[in-house]
Design an enzyme around this catalytic site. Structure first.
Site, short mmCIF file in Angstrom:
data_model
loop_
_atom_site.label_atom_id
_atom_site.label_comp_id
_atom_site.label_asym_id
_atom_site.label_seq_id
_atom_site.Cartn_x
_atom_site.Cartn_y
_atom_site.Cartn_z
N GLY A 1 0.83 -1.22 0.00
CA GLY A 1 0.00 0.00 0.00
C GLY A 1 0.85 1.25 0.00
O GLY A 1 0.59 2.20 -0.75
N ASN A 2 1.89 1.26 0.83
CA ASN A 2 2.75 2.45 0.92
C ASN A 2 3.60 2.64 -0.34
O ASN A 2 3.77 3.77 -0.80
CB ASN A 2 3.66 2.38 2.14
CG ASN A 2 3.02 3.01 3.38
OD1 ASN A 2 3.66 3.16 4.40
ND2 ASN A 2 1.76 3.37 3.29
N LYS B 1 -0.82 8.97 4.60
CA LYS B 1 0.64 9.18 4.60
C LYS B 1 1.30 8.07 3.78
O LYS B 1 1.10 6.89 4.07
CB LYS B 1 1.18 9.10 6.03
CG LYS B 1 0.70 10.21 6.92
CD LYS B 1 1.47 10.27 8.22
CE LYS B 1 1.23 9.10 9.12
NZ LYS B 1 1.82 9.24 10.45
N LYS C 1 13.51 5.07 8.93
CA LYS C 1 12.17 4.79 8.42
C LYS C 1 11.46 6.04 7.94
O LYS C 1 11.60 7.12 8.51
CB LYS C 1 11.33 4.17 9.55
CG LYS C 1 11.45 2.65 9.59
CD LYS C 1 10.31 2.02 10.37
CE LYS C 1 8.95 2.20 9.74
NZ LYS C 1 8.59 1.28 8.68
N ASN C 2 10.67 5.89 6.88
CA ASN C 2 9.76 6.95 6.39
C ASN C 2 10.45 8.27 6.09
O ASN C 2 9.88 9.33 6.35
CB ASN C 2 8.63 7.19 7.41
CG ASN C 2 7.81 5.94 7.66
OD1 ASN C 2 7.76 5.05 6.82
ND2 ASN C 2 7.17 5.87 8.81
N GLU D 1 0.91 8.31 16.98
CA GLU D 1 2.32 7.91 17.02
C GLU D 1 2.73 7.34 18.38
O GLU D 1 3.91 7.10 18.63
CB GLU D 1 3.22 9.11 16.70
CG GLU D 1 3.12 9.60 15.26
CD GLU D 1 3.74 8.61 14.28
OE1 GLU D 1 4.92 8.28 14.43
OE2 GLU D 1 3.01 8.15 13.39
N HIS E 1 6.13 -4.28 11.84
CA HIS E 1 5.89 -2.93 12.36
C HIS E 1 5.13 -3.02 13.70
O HIS E 1 5.52 -2.42 14.70
CB HIS E 1 5.08 -2.13 11.32
CG HIS E 1 4.61 -0.81 11.81
ND1 HIS E 1 5.44 0.27 11.94
CD2 HIS E 1 3.38 -0.40 12.22
CE1 HIS E 1 4.74 1.30 12.41
NE2 HIS E 1 3.49 0.92 12.58
N1 LIG Z 1 1.27 4.80 6.14
C1 LIG Z 1 0.94 4.51 7.35
O1 LIG Z 1 0.34 5.31 8.02
C2 LIG Z 1 1.30 3.17 7.92
C3 LIG Z 1 0.67 2.73 9.10
C4 LIG Z 1 0.98 1.45 9.60
C5 LIG Z 1 1.88 0.65 8.93
N2 LIG Z 1 2.48 1.12 7.79
C6 LIG Z 1 3.44 0.28 7.08
O2 LIG Z 1 2.84 -0.95 6.71
C7 LIG Z 1 3.82 -1.96 6.70
C8 LIG Z 1 3.32 -3.17 7.47
O3 LIG Z 1 2.16 -3.66 6.85
P1 LIG Z 1 1.69 -5.17 7.05
O4 LIG Z 1 1.68 -5.50 8.49
O5 LIG Z 1 0.43 -5.32 6.26
O6 LIG Z 1 2.89 -6.03 6.45
P2 LIG Z 1 3.35 -6.37 4.96
O7 LIG Z 1 2.68 -5.52 3.96
O8 LIG Z 1 4.84 -6.33 4.99
O9 LIG Z 1 2.83 -7.86 4.77
C9 LIG Z 1 3.32 -8.88 5.62
C10 LIG Z 1 3.36 -10.22 4.89
O10 LIG Z 1 2.03 -10.75 4.75
C11 LIG Z 1 1.82 -11.22 3.41
N3 LIG Z 1 0.36 -11.14 3.19
C12 LIG Z 1 -0.35 -10.04 2.85
N4 LIG Z 1 -1.67 -10.34 2.86
C13 LIG Z 1 -1.78 -11.65 3.19
C14 LIG Z 1 -2.89 -12.56 3.35
N5 LIG Z 1 -4.15 -12.14 3.22
N6 LIG Z 1 -2.63 -13.83 3.68
C15 LIG Z 1 -1.34 -14.27 3.85
N7 LIG Z 1 -0.25 -13.47 3.73
C16 LIG Z 1 -0.48 -12.18 3.40
C17 LIG Z 1 2.68 -10.33 2.58
O11 LIG Z 1 2.99 -10.93 1.36
C18 LIG Z 1 3.93 -10.15 3.47
O12 LIG Z 1 4.81 -11.22 3.32
C19 LIG Z 1 5.08 -1.37 7.31
O13 LIG Z 1 5.99 -1.08 6.28
C20 LIG Z 1 4.60 -0.10 7.96
O14 LIG Z 1 5.59 0.90 8.01
C21 LIG Z 1 2.19 2.34 7.28
ZN LIG Z 2 1.84 2.04 13.35
#
Ligand SMILES: NC(=O)c1ccc[n+]([C@@H]2O[C@H](COP(=O)([O-])OP(=O)(O)OC[C@H]3O[C@@H](n4cnc5c(N)ncnc54)[C@H](O)[C@@H]3O)[C@@H](O)[C@H]2O)c1
Ligand SMILES: [Zn+2]
Length: 281
Positions: free
Chosen positions: A14-15, A48, A57-58, A150, A169
């Site tokens: 997504g990011n 964001k 990070k970020n 935060e 995260h």
């Molecule tokens: N922009 C923001 O405000 C914000 C807020 C929170 C987190 N983030 C960012 O988001 C990231 C973390 O996101 P996350 O926790 O989704 O992790 P991720 O996107 O890294 O996904 C984790 C793992 O799960 C797998 N996966 C995804 N969907 C799946 C499903 N339905 N079934 C099985 N596996 C699946 C992915 O392939 C990956 O290996 C970090 O980089 C963090 O910095 C951004």
């Molecule tokens: Zn967070």
């Protein structure tokens, strides 16, 4: 505009897609279909978009909103438990920072195996989304009141950075929240009981109870935080609780500067306590 990008995946996808869409022709349209708990209940709600630099990070980012977000909790059926916990932790955070009654609700519905029925998962995700939207409604920029989101993240981002992908995260933030609670207690803002509620919800109710990594020292964490994106000059600033369900806001600023020596002492004590408890277990 002829282009439209689809972000299908977790918060990372997504990011990256949001960041890319925001850069092409100074911003093209994109749609998000988040497939993780973090994506569905947390990251997509913030507009964001950011990516990391070599040093933290970020470090590169901006605000760019999708034209819509499509959430289906069916995707969460295949999500690993640790990943689900990583999303739910942000819901626990939302309770601590803005709504004590939400914590009462989470205490009732959470259990450490994170094995929910479809209906339970749907309700839980929906309620976490609402808990974040209530905050974003007041400040979508997340720079003023919304900065409370935060909570635990200054420590969490430092831990996430130092562990280089070994911690999600959310797991890094779970440690960050416990340290932020200890810091709040040290400053006389919250009680021992309030701190214990953090441990109870994170470890006993959510099942996030891995030991703190023995490769991270207080010095390393302090250094990592100093290059984190929330720093102003050399000062370290933190979101802290005033009480459960409310953040500390001296003189209209939710980011509180705390003496670095005191922060280091709190981190050292936290690491020491974690080492003792992991030796006992
Ligand atoms: N922009 C923001 O405000 C914000 C807020 C929170 C987190 N983030 C960012 O988001 C990231 C973390 O996101 P996350 O926790 O989704 O992790 P991720 O996107 O890294 O996904 C984790 C793992 O799960 C797998 N996966 C995804 N969907 C799946 C499903 N339905 N079934 C099985 N596996 C699946 C992915 O392939 C990956 O290996 C970090 O980089 C963090 O910095 C951004
Ligand atoms: Zn967070």
């Amino acid at each position: 505009m002829p282009f439209l990008i689809l972000a299908f995946g977790g918060g990372t996808v997504g990011n990256i897609v949001g960041f890319t869409a925001g850069m092409i022709y100074r911003g093209i349209r994109y749609i998000e279909v988040p497939t993780t708990m973090t994506g569905q209940t947390d990251s997509t709600l913030s507009n964001k978009q950011a990516i990391n630099s070599k040093t933290g990070k970020n470090h590169f980012g901006f605000y760019h909103a999708p034209i819509f977000i499509w959430v289906d909790t069916q995707y969460l059926k295949t999500e690993p438990d640790f990943s689900k916990r990583s999303g739910i932790i942000e819901g626990i955070k939302n309770g601590f920072i803005s709504d004590a009654t939400f914590l009462d609700y989470l205490e009732k519905v959470l259990h450490p195996d994170v094995n929910f029925t479809e209906e339970e998962l749907y309700q839980l995700s929906f309620n976490i989304i609402i808990s974040k939207l209530k905050i974003l409604k007041q400040d979508p920029s997340e720079k003023h009141y919304g900065i409370i989101l935060e909570y635990g993240h200054t420590f969490g981002h430092g831990i996430e950075w130092l562990e280089k992908g070994k911690f999600s995260h959310g797991e890094a933030v779970s440690f960050g929240m416990k340290i932020a609670a200890e810091l709040g207690k040290e400053l006389g803002l919250i009680s021992e009981e309030d701190v214990n509620r953090h441990y109870y919800l994170i470890e006993d109710k959510l099942g996030f109870n891995n030991p703190f990594p023995n490769t991270i020292t207080a010095e390393k964490l302090m250094d990592a935080m100093i290059v984190d994106n929330k720093k102003t000059g050399k000062e370290l600033r933190f979101v802290l609780l005033d009480k459960v369900g409310q953040c500390y806001n001296p003189e209209g600023d939710f980011l509180v500067t705390v003496d670095q020596e005191l922060v280091k002492k709190v981190v050292e004590n936290f690491i020491y306590k974690s080492q003792i408890s992991s030796n006992i277990n």
